[in-house]
Scaffold this motif. Sequence first.
Motif, PDB file in Angstrom:
ATOM      1  N   LEU A  47       0.804  -1.241   0.097  1.00  0.00           N
ATOM      2  CA  LEU A  47      -0.129   0.183  -0.167  1.00  0.00           C
ATOM      3  C   LEU A  47       0.907   1.359  -0.100  1.00  0.00           C
ATOM      4  O   LEU A  47       0.527   2.326  -0.795  1.00  0.00           O
ATOM      5  N   LEU A  48       2.023   1.322   0.952  1.00  0.00           N
ATOM      6  CA  LEU A  48       2.850   2.543   0.814  1.00  0.00           C
ATOM      7  C   LEU A  48       3.591   2.481  -0.277  1.00  0.00           C
ATOM      8  O   LEU A  48       3.645   3.584  -1.075  1.00  0.00           O
ATOM      9  N   GLN A  49       3.825   1.535  -1.221  1.00  0.00           N
ATOM     10  CA  GLN A  49       4.445   1.656  -2.616  1.00  0.00           C
ATOM     11  C   GLN A  49       3.631   2.131  -3.257  1.00  0.00           C
ATOM     12  O   GLN A  49       3.946   3.117  -4.155  1.00  0.00           O
ATOM     13  N   GLY A  50       2.281   2.043  -3.632  1.00  0.00           N
ATOM     14  CA  GLY A  50       1.166   2.617  -4.280  1.00  0.00           C
ATOM     15  C   GLY A  50       1.108   3.841  -4.172  1.00  0.00           C
ATOM     16  O   GLY A  50       0.955   4.912  -5.080  1.00  0.00           O
ATOM     17  N   PHE A  88       3.374   5.912  -2.536  1.00  0.00           N
ATOM     18  CA  PHE A  88       4.458   6.607  -3.011  1.00  0.00           C
ATOM     19  C   PHE A  88       4.370   7.142  -4.446  1.00  0.00           C
ATOM     20  O   PHE A  88       4.707   8.301  -4.863  1.00  0.00           O
ATOM     21  N   VAL A  89       4.200   6.008  -5.362  1.00  0.00           N
ATOM     22  CA  VAL A  89       4.024   6.368  -6.770  1.00  0.00           C
ATOM     23  C   VAL A  89       3.104   7.399  -6.962  1.00  0.00           C
ATOM     24  O   VAL A  89       3.392   8.387  -7.690  1.00  0.00           O
ATOM     25  N   ASP A  90       1.816   7.121  -6.389  1.00  0.00           N
ATOM     26  CA  ASP A  90       0.727   7.900  -6.789  1.00  0.00           C
ATOM     27  C   ASP A  90       0.964   9.719  -6.167  1.00  0.00           C
ATOM     28  O   ASP A  90       0.925  10.617  -6.956  1.00  0.00           O
ATOM     29  N   GLU A  91       1.799   9.727  -5.069  1.00  0.00           N
ATOM     30  CA  GLU A  91       2.003  11.100  -4.368  1.00  0.00           C
ATOM     31  C   GLU A  91       3.125  11.492  -5.422  1.00  0.00           C
ATOM     32  O   GLU A  91       2.985  12.896  -5.654  1.00  0.00           O
ATOM     33  N   CYS A  92       4.040  10.749  -6.059  1.00  0.00           N
ATOM     34  CA  CYS A  92       5.152  11.404  -6.845  1.00  0.00           C
ATOM     35  C   CYS A  92       4.375  11.887  -7.754  1.00  0.00           C
ATOM     36  O   CYS A  92       4.929  13.078  -8.529  1.00  0.00           O
ATOM     37  N   LEU A  93       3.457  11.196  -8.578  1.00  0.00           N
ATOM     38  CA  LEU A  93       2.964  11.685  -9.836  1.00  0.00           C
ATOM     39  C   LEU A  93       1.727  12.497  -9.921  1.00  0.00           C
ATOM     40  O   LEU A  93       1.606  13.563 -10.743  1.00  0.00           O
ATOM     41  N   THR A  94       0.971  12.776  -8.786  1.00  0.00           N
ATOM     42  CA  THR A  94      -0.326  13.492  -8.622  1.00  0.00           C
ATOM     43  C   THR A  94      -0.328  14.309  -7.263  1.00  0.00           C
ATOM     44  O   THR A  94      -1.076  15.131  -7.235  1.00  0.00           O
ATOM     45  N   GLY A  95       0.520  13.886  -6.278  1.00  0.00           N
ATOM     46  CA  GLY A  95       0.142  14.585  -5.151  1.00  0.00           C
ATOM     47  C   GLY A  95       1.361  15.490  -4.413  1.00  0.00           C
ATOM     48  O   GLY A  95       2.151  16.084  -5.171  1.00  0.00           O
ATOM     49  N   ASP A  96       1.049  15.756  -3.237  1.00  0.00           N
ATOM     50  CA  ASP A  96       2.237  16.433  -2.595  1.00  0.00           C
ATOM     51  C   ASP A  96       3.237  15.654  -1.877  1.00  0.00           C
ATOM     52  O   ASP A  96       3.036  15.146  -0.703  1.00  0.00           O
ATOM     53  N   PHE A  97       4.248  15.032  -2.655  1.00  0.00           N
ATOM     54  CA  PHE A  97       5.099  13.953  -2.314  1.00  0.00           C
ATOM     55  C   PHE A  97       5.802  14.458  -0.970  1.00  0.00           C
ATOM     56  O   PHE A  97       6.093  13.606   0.024  1.00  0.00           O
ATOM     57  N   GLU A 136       8.658   5.400   7.930  1.00  0.00           N
ATOM     58  CA  GLU A 136       8.852   4.000   7.709  1.00  0.00           C
ATOM     59  C   GLU A 136       9.432   3.688   6.424  1.00  0.00           C
ATOM     60  O   GLU A 136       9.904   2.585   6.175  1.00  0.00           O
ATOM     61  N   ILE A 137       9.473   4.695   5.355  1.00  0.00           N
ATOM     62  CA  ILE A 137       9.841   4.238   3.932  1.00  0.00           C
ATOM     63  C   ILE A 137      11.457   4.343   3.659  1.00  0.00           C
ATOM     64  O   ILE A 137      12.085   4.160   2.774  1.00  0.00           O
ATOM     65  N   SER A 138      12.002   5.088   4.801  1.00  0.00           N
ATOM     66  CA  SER A 138      13.206   5.354   4.860  1.00  0.00           C
ATOM     67  C   SER A 138      14.174   4.578   5.655  1.00  0.00           C
ATOM     68  O   SER A 138      13.656   4.150   7.001  1.00  0.00           O
ATOM     69  N   LYS A 139      15.562   4.605   5.656  1.00  0.00           N
ATOM     70  CA  LYS A 139      16.356   3.718   6.553  1.00  0.00           C
ATOM     71  C   LYS A 139      16.583   4.740   7.707  1.00  0.00           C
ATOM     72  O   LYS A 139      16.670   6.066   7.425  1.00  0.00           O
ATOM     73  N   ARG A 140      17.536   4.233   8.358  1.00  0.00           N
ATOM     74  CA  ARG A 140      18.025   5.158   9.526  1.00  0.00           C
ATOM     75  C   ARG A 140      18.839   6.455   9.024  1.00  0.00           C
ATOM     76  O   ARG A 140      19.115   7.369   9.554  1.00  0.00           O
ATOM     77  N   LYS A 160      12.854   1.206  -5.873  1.00  0.00           N
ATOM     78  CA  LYS A 160      12.344   0.539  -6.759  1.00  0.00           C
ATOM     79  C   LYS A 160      11.158   1.480  -7.437  1.00  0.00           C
ATOM     80  O   LYS A 160      10.918   1.715  -8.486  1.00  0.00           O
ATOM     81  N   CYS A 161      10.258   1.866  -6.507  1.00  0.00           N
ATOM     82  CA  CYS A 161       9.199   2.853  -6.879  1.00  0.00           C
ATOM     83  C   CYS A 161       9.918   4.119  -7.386  1.00  0.00           C
ATOM     84  O   CYS A 161       9.213   4.719  -8.370  1.00  0.00           O
ATOM     85  N   GLN A 162      10.589   4.535  -6.984  1.00  0.00           N
ATOM     86  CA  GLN A 162      11.563   5.825  -7.536  1.00  0.00           C
ATOM     87  C   GLN A 162      11.699   5.607  -8.984  1.00  0.00           C
ATOM     88  O   GLN A 162      11.526   6.368  -9.861  1.00  0.00           O
TER      89      GLN A 162
END
Length: 156
Positions: A16-19, A21-30, A39-43, A53-55
């Motif tokens: 769900l987060l991957q979806g 991510f892509v949606d926000e990059c293309l249509t939203g306020d990323f 939680e999508i980032s490492k320390r 991969k989403c990027q």
Amino acid sequence: MAEMRGEWKRPDSTALLQGQFVDECLTGDFGSWVLKHPEISKRDGNLKAEFMKCQEMVSRAKRDRVFMSTMEGEHQVIRTGVIDGIPFKAKYDVYKQDDPDMKEVIVDLKTVKDFKPIYEEGYGWRSWIEYWGYDIQGAIYQRVEQAMSGRTNPLP
């Protein structure tokens, strides 16, 4: 019911987060979205591998002029309609009204691991579109548009 009433929130899965991510990059306020989802980032602050991969997916999409033309329109549009007496709510990733080639254009982004059929007990091998119910979702979106516009004939 608790989820529908806002009393409980389903935990976000990686898929769900991957979806999103892509949606926000293309249509939203990323930028705002990323701040809400550490939680999508490492320390060290870099993206986790599954989001790298989403990027790549977003970068590839942005290089496709035809695809990007489908992304022009209103973003995150919520529409409601009644189908056979049952109220439905639809949320389109992109909605374009009065397109020169068509009456309406509805875009609903999907991210998938691959396009291979999926085996489902009792049904056999099904396309990923059928397995996840995206064909039904598309039909509901089409009927909601019919209800909103007052048309009784199916959309082309």
